[in-house]
Motif scaffolding. Structure first.
Motif, PDB file in Angstrom:
ATOM      1  N   LEU A  20       0.838  -1.197   0.000  1.00 25.01           N
ATOM      2  CA  LEU A  20       0.000   0.000   0.000  1.00 25.01           C
ATOM      3  C   LEU A  20       0.878   1.255   0.000  1.00 25.01           C
ATOM      4  CD1 LEU A  20      -3.002   0.912   0.234  1.00 25.01           C
ATOM      5  CD2 LEU A  20      -2.666   1.018   2.700  1.00 25.01           C
ATOM      6  N   ASP A  21       1.926   1.228   0.822  1.00 29.60           N
ATOM      7  CA  ASP A  21       2.867   2.357   0.869  1.00 29.60           C
ATOM      8  C   ASP A  21       3.492   2.591  -0.506  1.00 29.60           C
ATOM      9  OD1 ASP A  21       2.518   3.041   3.465  1.00 29.60           O
ATOM     10  OD2 ASP A  21       4.306   2.034   4.235  1.00 29.60           O
ATOM     11  N   ALA A  22       3.878   1.494  -1.176  1.00 38.65           N
ATOM     12  CA  ALA A  22       4.527   1.592  -2.489  1.00 38.65           C
ATOM     13  C   ALA A  22       3.584   2.220  -3.514  1.00 38.65           C
ATOM     14  CB  ALA A  22       4.971   0.200  -2.957  1.00 38.65           C
ATOM     15  N   VAL A  23       2.305   1.827  -3.445  1.00 41.69           N
ATOM     16  CA  VAL A  23       1.301   2.382  -4.371  1.00 41.69           C
ATOM     17  C   VAL A  23       1.155   3.885  -4.132  1.00 41.69           C
ATOM     18  CG1 VAL A  23      -1.160   2.376  -4.965  1.00 41.69           C
ATOM     19  CG2 VAL A  23       0.032   0.210  -4.659  1.00 41.69           C
ATOM     20  N   LEU A  24       1.084   4.265  -2.850  1.00 41.28           N
ATOM     21  CA  LEU A  24       0.946   5.689  -2.517  1.00 41.28           C
ATOM     22  C   LEU A  24       2.165   6.477  -2.998  1.00 41.28           C
ATOM     23  CD1 LEU A  24      -0.546   5.392   1.100  1.00 41.28           C
ATOM     24  CD2 LEU A  24      -1.742   6.097  -0.986  1.00 41.28           C
ATOM     25  N   GLU A  25       3.359   5.876  -2.834  1.00 41.58           N
ATOM     26  CA  GLU A  25       4.617   6.508  -3.249  1.00 41.58           C
ATOM     27  C   GLU A  25       4.605   6.736  -4.764  1.00 41.58           C
ATOM     28  OE1 GLU A  25       7.630   8.599  -2.396  1.00 41.58           O
ATOM     29  OE2 GLU A  25       6.548   7.548  -0.795  1.00 41.58           O
ATOM     30  N   GLU A  26       4.123   5.696  -5.495  1.00 42.45           N
ATOM     31  CA  GLU A  26       4.061   5.754  -6.959  1.00 42.45           C
ATOM     32  C   GLU A  26       3.122   6.874  -7.409  1.00 42.45           C
ATOM     33  OE1 GLU A  26       2.923   2.355 -10.019  1.00 42.45           O
ATOM     34  OE2 GLU A  26       4.363   1.704  -8.492  1.00 42.45           O
ATOM     35  N   LEU A  27       1.985   6.976  -6.730  1.00 40.87           N
ATOM     36  CA  LEU A  27       1.012   8.029  -7.064  1.00 40.87           C
ATOM     37  C   LEU A  27       1.634   9.402  -6.872  1.00 40.87           C
ATOM     38  CD1 LEU A  27      -2.256   6.579  -5.477  1.00 40.87           C
ATOM     39  CD2 LEU A  27      -1.817   6.961  -7.906  1.00 40.87           C
ATOM     40  N   LYS A  28       2.410   9.563  -5.775  1.00 45.06           N
ATOM     41  CA  LYS A  28       3.082  10.831  -5.490  1.00 45.06           C
ATOM     42  C   LYS A  28       4.064  11.164  -6.610  1.00 45.06           C
ATOM     43  CE  LYS A  28       3.999  10.462  -0.865  1.00 45.06           C
ATOM     44  NZ  LYS A  28       4.992  10.597   0.225  1.00 45.06           N
ATOM     45  N   THR A  29       4.868  10.158  -7.047  1.00 41.59           N
ATOM     46  CA  THR A  29       5.882  10.352  -8.089  1.00 41.59           C
ATOM     47  C   THR A  29       5.226  10.760  -9.403  1.00 41.59           C
ATOM     48  OG1 THR A  29       7.026   8.524  -7.016  1.00 41.59           O
ATOM     49  CG2 THR A  29       7.962   9.298  -9.091  1.00 41.59           C
ATOM     50  N   GLU A  30       4.088  10.123  -9.723  1.00 42.28           N
ATOM     51  CA  GLU A  30       3.390  10.433 -10.975  1.00 42.28           C
ATOM     52  C   GLU A  30       2.890  11.876 -11.009  1.00 42.28           C
ATOM     53  OE1 GLU A  30       0.370   7.513 -11.587  1.00 42.28           O
ATOM     54  OE2 GLU A  30       1.830   5.969 -12.094  1.00 42.28           O
ATOM     55  N   LYS A  31       2.586  12.392  -9.832  1.00 45.79           N
ATOM     56  CA  LYS A  31       2.060  13.752  -9.753  1.00 45.79           C
ATOM     57  C   LYS A  31       3.136  14.828  -9.952  1.00 45.79           C
ATOM     58  CE  LYS A  31      -2.184  13.607  -7.038  1.00 45.79           C
ATOM     59  NZ  LYS A  31      -2.701  13.747  -5.671  1.00 45.79           N
ATOM     60  N   LYS A  32       4.424  14.432  -9.691  1.00 53.26           N
ATOM     61  CA  LYS A  32       5.525  15.405  -9.781  1.00 53.26           C
ATOM     62  C   LYS A  32       5.640  15.953 -11.205  1.00 53.26           C
ATOM     63  CE  LYS A  32       8.821  14.146  -6.213  1.00 53.26           C
ATOM     64  NZ  LYS A  32       9.905  13.195  -5.958  1.00 53.26           N
TER      65      LYS A  32
END
Lengths: 123, 123
Positions: free
Chosen positions: A106-118
């Motif tokens: 779940l943490d990894a998915v959230l991290e990925e979402l954050k990166t995509e937003k950059k």
């Protein structure tokens, strides 16, 4: 995934422990006894329950080995016995790796979402 | 001693989790699902039980949020959900200090017995 560390426990013990813990009054009694021994009258105090109703719960806890009786023959105080709690915890610990890896995923998915937003750098 | 860390859990959730865990077949189903998703037929396999009997156990596990259904509409595989296990573990962890201090007290008594057995030096 292999689950280890609880196979040696008799299943009836875990049955009795988990069944005893499946009630809010019984869990509250254990929480009270975690602060020290108490007589049946003292245990009945905080609950809007008759002494026979409390005694029924105490019998379930006693049969599961979660409480025992102190030495004072007059007060017959009840005392917390923690071994069944440690055993139930040991059974649950067998699943820790799985829930921790679920939380990590779940943490990894959230991290990925954050990166995509950059915003990306432009050439 | 103060017990902390589980007060925010709705008591009904812990009731349902502990009640669901108080059965060896249901614990075996969870252990099987810890290795991956499985259909009802696959879950019934290792048990000398009818599919309706297994389905009854699955319903208890599902109501407690310990399992869910996978996306395959044909197989309807069941999948382990670990959050209630983590919550039950958290409740038990509140008692860890007590059982550990009990074990330490036992260790101290054993250590004392050993010391008493040592031969004393003569003057």
């Amino acid at each position: 995934m292999q689950l280890t560390g609880y196979e040696h426990l008799p299943p009836q013990r875990l049955d009795a422990t988990f069944a005893a813990l499946a009630d809010p009054t019984r869990r509250a009694i254990l929480a009270r006894l975690a602060t020290g021994e108490a007589s049946v009258t003292e245990l009945a105090g905080p609950f809007a329950m008759s002494q026979p109703a409390i005694s029924k719960h105490l019998k379930v806890l006693e049969r599961a080995g979660l409480i025992s009786r102190g030495i004072d023959a007059q007060r017959r105080p009840r005392r917390l016995e923690t071994t069944p709690l440690a055993e139930a915890n040991q059974w649950l610990e067998g699943y820790r790796k799985i829930w921790e890896s679920n939380f990590q995923r779940l943490d990894a998915v959230l991290e990925e979402l954050k990166t995509e937003k950059k915003p990306r750098g432009r050439k």
